[in-house]
Scaffold this motif. Structure first.
Motif, short mmCIF file in Angstrom:
data_model
loop_
_atom_site.label_atom_id
_atom_site.label_comp_id
_atom_site.label_asym_id
_atom_site.label_seq_id
_atom_site.Cartn_x
_atom_site.Cartn_y
_atom_site.Cartn_z
N GLU A 67 17.25 28.11 -9.35
CA GLU A 67 17.47 28.67 -8.02
C GLU A 67 18.36 29.90 -8.13
OE1 GLU A 67 18.50 25.58 -5.23
OE2 GLU A 67 16.75 24.39 -5.83
N ASN A 68 19.59 29.84 -7.61
CA ASN A 68 20.50 31.00 -7.71
C ASN A 68 21.62 30.77 -8.72
OD1 ASN A 68 19.17 32.54 -5.79
ND2 ASN A 68 20.32 31.67 -4.10
N HIS A 96 17.59 38.42 -6.96
CA HIS A 96 18.54 37.47 -6.36
C HIS A 96 19.65 38.23 -5.64
CE1 HIS A 96 16.54 34.98 -9.35
NE2 HIS A 96 16.97 33.93 -8.69
N THR A 98 22.32 36.61 -4.41
CA THR A 98 23.54 35.96 -4.88
C THR A 98 23.21 35.17 -6.15
OG1 THR A 98 23.24 33.93 -3.60
CG2 THR A 98 24.47 35.70 -2.55
N LEU A 99 24.17 35.09 -7.02
CA LEU A 99 24.05 34.32 -8.25
C LEU A 99 25.38 33.64 -8.52
CD1 LEU A 99 22.23 36.99 -10.44
CD2 LEU A 99 21.26 34.78 -9.79
N LYS A 138 30.78 33.99 -8.92
CA LYS A 138 29.69 34.32 -8.01
C LYS A 138 29.50 35.83 -7.93
CE LYS A 138 28.00 33.27 -3.39
NZ LYS A 138 28.20 32.44 -2.20
#
Length: 143
Positions: A67-68, A96, A98-99, A138
């Motif tokens: 996902e992220n 993406h 956000t990661l 993040k």
């Protein structure tokens, strides 16, 4: 070039992961990483979206995403410092907004690398498997 992981890439990716993990995490016994090879091969790689960095037919790095969450980003030790990790990170940042990732606090080289990739420390916790402090970091893409 960066391309999608194929099952035939497994041995190369696992070798890179093990070699780089033992060096980057020299504060954890190498036997710990060796004991996780089967999990990497049979659980983590199959459950993630993985991309490999290939040069002249040889895999020299990879990044795995769930996902992220960046589950892994590793470059062969002899190829580190050549911008391959940055290229892999830039590749996933394209898709993406956000990661997140976790990194051992004692792995200062990687912590600094992620900071340069615009990741910010969100919190610190203790990894239940190793007892070492890890950071949740993040990245948020600026629009």
């Amino acid at each position: 070039m960066i391309r999608k992981f194929h099952t035939a890439d497994t041995d190369s990716v696992v070798k890179i992961w093990l070699d780089a993990s033992v060096i980057a995490h020299n504060f954890i016994e190498a036997s710990y990483w060796q004991s996780r090879i089967d999990d990497m091969r049979n659980i983590y790689l199959p459950s993630a979206m993985t991309f490999v960095y290939e040069d002249s037919g040889k895999i020299i790095g990879f990044i795995s995403i769930v996902e992220n969450f960046i589950a892994a980003v590793f470059v062969s030790p002899e190829e580190q410092g050549k911008g391959i990790g940055k290229r892999l990170m830039d590749f996933v940042k394209q898709t993406h907004k956000t990661l997140e990732l976790t990194v051992y606090k004692e792995n200062e080289r990687s912590v600094e690398f992620y900071k340069k990739q615009e990741f910010k420390i969100i919190r610190e916790s203790i990894d239940e498997f190793t007892g070492h402090a890890e950071l949740l970091m993040k990245f948020v893409k600026e629009e």
